[in-house]
Design a protein around this motif. Structure first.
Motif, short mmCIF file in Angstrom:
data_model
loop_
_atom_site.label_atom_id
_atom_site.label_comp_id
_atom_site.label_asym_id
_atom_site.label_seq_id
_atom_site.Cartn_x
_atom_site.Cartn_y
_atom_site.Cartn_z
N CYS A 1 0.83 -1.21 0.00
CA CYS A 1 0.00 0.00 0.00
C CYS A 1 0.86 1.25 0.00
CB CYS A 1 -0.93 -0.01 1.21
SG CYS A 1 -2.21 -1.28 1.14
N GLU B 1 2.31 1.97 -3.42
CA GLU B 1 1.31 2.49 -4.36
C GLU B 1 1.00 3.96 -4.07
OE1 GLU B 1 -1.98 -0.16 -4.02
OE2 GLU B 1 -1.05 -1.73 -5.26
N ASP C 1 -21.53 2.25 -6.50
CA ASP C 1 -20.89 1.35 -7.47
C ASP C 1 -21.25 1.75 -8.90
OD1 ASP C 1 -19.72 -0.07 -5.46
OD2 ASP C 1 -21.19 -1.71 -5.47
N SER D 1 -19.36 4.93 -9.94
CA SER D 1 -17.93 4.79 -10.26
C SER D 1 -17.71 4.12 -11.61
CB SER D 1 -17.23 3.97 -9.17
OG SER D 1 -17.73 2.65 -9.13
N GLY E 1 -17.26 1.20 -12.81
CA GLY E 1 -16.24 0.18 -13.00
C GLY E 1 -14.81 0.64 -12.82
N ARG E 2 -14.58 1.90 -12.48
CA ARG E 2 -13.21 2.37 -12.28
C ARG E 2 -12.65 1.81 -10.98
NH1 ARG E 2 -13.88 8.58 -12.16
NH2 ARG E 2 -15.84 7.91 -11.17
N SER E 3 -11.38 1.43 -10.99
CA SER E 3 -10.75 0.94 -9.77
C SER E 3 -10.44 2.10 -8.83
CB SER E 3 -9.45 0.21 -10.12
OG SER E 3 -8.46 1.13 -10.57
N ILE E 4 -10.19 1.76 -7.57
CA ILE E 4 -9.83 2.77 -6.59
C ILE E 4 -8.56 3.50 -7.02
CG2 ILE E 4 -8.99 3.13 -4.23
CD1 ILE E 4 -11.97 2.80 -4.36
N ARG E 5 -7.56 2.77 -7.48
CA ARG E 5 -6.31 3.41 -7.89
C ARG E 5 -6.52 4.34 -9.08
NH1 ARG E 5 -4.63 3.06 -3.20
NH2 ARG E 5 -3.89 1.05 -2.47
N GLU E 6 -7.37 3.94 -10.01
CA GLU E 6 -7.65 4.80 -11.15
C GLU E 6 -8.35 6.07 -10.69
OE1 GLU E 6 -10.14 4.68 -15.40
OE2 GLU E 6 -10.09 2.91 -14.07
N GLU F 1 -8.10 7.43 -7.75
CA GLU F 1 -7.13 8.24 -7.02
C GLU F 1 -6.25 9.02 -7.98
OE1 GLU F 1 -6.48 5.58 -2.94
OE2 GLU F 1 -5.16 5.28 -4.67
N ARG F 2 -5.83 8.38 -9.08
CA ARG F 2 -5.00 9.10 -10.06
C ARG F 2 -5.77 10.26 -10.68
NH1 ARG F 2 -3.31 3.75 -11.18
NH2 ARG F 2 -4.82 3.53 -12.87
#
Length: 491
Positions: free
Chosen positions: A38, A41, A276, A279, A281-286, A288-289
């Motif tokens: 974590c 990342e 849900d 969002s 389908g976007r990931s959490i990391r996406e 965040e970016r």
């Protein structure tokens, strides 16, 4: 300065990244098996966003290590940031493990988002040295940190804490007294309660509520607070007129205020399903970016007028002195944001000039062309620029600029900037001729002696370096070159 981070969740990792990217060594203790993953990342996000706020290079990145025991992390630390879960029994055991190894001058700060410092101090053997430093996520980008003490907290500790936080580019909001939830979270929670009620009552969806913020008052909040906004709503008559016009509406039942809906399974499921879908389908990391890129663009937009978070970055940037790295100074270091790229996927040519201009400003400021010098009526103007693009640079790439002073005598200064991309590969060069001017007459004139002497010293310091072969050249006359080739072939 050695910094110990105890607890490496979202907040702890954000603290670690903020301290590291401002040149401090960080030791992390977190027994969770995925803590190191974590942290890596979050640090990757921070590396691609925090430096993008600045036009000057941040200090060299500090070292990072993961301690096997809490004692390893804390021993020798100047600042210990506790970011463990918000449960008093967890914090009690954490402080008991930390305190025997704290130096006398070490700061013990808690990231708690709601617990009064007096309650935390009751868990400590030396209560007066614990202080609350409550940040906002992402810690490596958002500058606000609420500094809160109790009646036991020495004023000098508050001042020292605030000074260190300013040194890593944060905005310490020092509270006069302790209150539950502090300031930021009390305001956020009031809006959160109302949002929950609107979902519960079925009058709005999660997307509609977020859109009301995103496209409306949220934009105002980035550059003007609640009271100044409402002052403007009162027109020229100010706040008194605002209250006369809108004050009576406070008596109307527009909100539930402190009432909280029952967070039963049905309501939680409804919120989770809508979230849900929102969002997509976007990931959490996406996500965040995307968040970080948007924050960088917004904060940079606020920098020129020193407004809000942009003002904090400008103030911190003024403390970042020119770094000497080898034989040439590093005059700029930037991470390329998405807003700088074009249809072809690489950085737009406009921004090479922007970075070169920032690099020239950093160099001349180090020679005495400060804000005060400019306010007194003297500065440098660019007379000529020549750019060569050698290697493609893309979003997320870091650019490091090293500047060679080819000539620095009198009114003229000749600069040669080398742009290095990833892996220190030469990506571009920007050659500049700048002239010293009188801002009143707009005429070229000699700089003051201390500026002239500093620029001359740089010229002499760089004189032993080879002169760039490209310096002093311009775009070839292709028609002339074609004619020369034709004559040569005929001969």
């Amino acid at each position: 300065m050695k910094v110990a981070i105890i607890g490496c969740g979202v907040i702890g990792a954000g603290w670690a990244a903020r301290f590291m990217l401002n040149g401090h060594d960080v030791s992390i203790f977190d027994p969770a098996p995925d803590a190191e993953r974590c942290m890596r990342e979050v640090l990757a996000h921070a590396r691609s966003s925090l430096p993008a706020l600045y036009d000057r290079p941040l200090p060299p990145v500090g070292r990072l290590d993961f301690a096997r025991r809490i004692t390893e992390a804390v021993t020798g630390a100047d600042w210990v940031q506790e970011s463990v879960p918000e449960r008093l029994e967890v914090k009690r055991s954490t402080y008991a493990a930390i305190e025997p190894y704290l130096g006398n001058e070490a700061i013990l700060a808690s990231s708690t988002s709601a617990i009064r410092p007096s309650k935390l101090q009751e868990l400590c053997s030396q209560p007066a040295r614990l202080i609350v430093a409550h940040p906002f996520n992402p810690v490596y980008l958002l500058p606000l940190v609420e500094v809160v003490g109790s009646d036991l907290t020495p004023p000098a500790l508050k001042a020292r804490t605030a000074g260190i936080l300013q040194g890593i580019g944060m905005y310490p909001l020092v509270l006069d007294r302790e209150i539950d939830g502090f300031i930021g979270n009390r305001l956020q929670e009031a809006m959160w309660r109302e949002a929950l009620w609107m979902i519960k009552d079925g009058v709005a969806t999660t997307a509609q509520i977020d859109e009301a913020i995103l496209y409306g008052f949220g934009l105002r909040c980035a550059q003007m607070g609640q009271f100044e906004t409402y002052r403007l709503s009162g027109g020229e008559a100010g706040m008194r007129h605002f209250f006369a016009q809108f004050g009576p509406s406070l008596a109307e039942p527009l909100s539930h205020l402190m009432d909280v809906p029952d967070l039963d399974t049905a309501l939680i499921d409804r919120i989770a399903d809508q979230s849900d879908a929102q969002s997509a389908g976007r990931s959490i990391r996406e996500m965040e970016r995307t968040r970080d890129a948007s924050l960088v663009a917004l904060i940079r937009a606020l920098k020129p007028r020193r407004v809000g978070a942009g003002g904090t970055v400008r103030a911190h940037e003024a403390q970042l002195h020119l770094q000497q790295d080898g034989s040439l100074p590093v005059t700029a270091r930037r991470v390329i944001p998405s807003s700088w790229t074009e249809a072809n996927g690489h950085i737009n040519e406009t921004h090479y000039i922007e970075i070169a201009s920032n690099a020239a400003d950093a160099l001349t400021e180090s020679c005495g062309v400060t804000a005060e010098y400019i306010a007194a009526g003297r500065s440098h103007f660019t007379a000529e620029t020549h750019v060569r693009y050698l290697v493609e640079l893309h979003e997320g790439d870091e650019i490091t600029v090293r500047t060679q002073v080819l000539y620095g005598t009198g009114k003229k200064t000749h600069l040669f900037h080398r742009f290095y991309g990833p892996d220190e590969k030469l990506a571009a060069t920007v050659e500049m001729m700048i002239l010293h001017v009188d801002l009143t007459t707009r005429a070229v004139r000699e700089p003051l002696p201390h500026v002239a002497g500093a620029l001359k010293s740089l010229e002499e310091a760089h004189a032993h370096l080879p002169r760039p072969e490209e310096a002093g050249t311009a775009i070839r006359d292709l028609r002339k070159a074609k004619a020369e080739r034709a004559r040569s072939s005929q001969g």
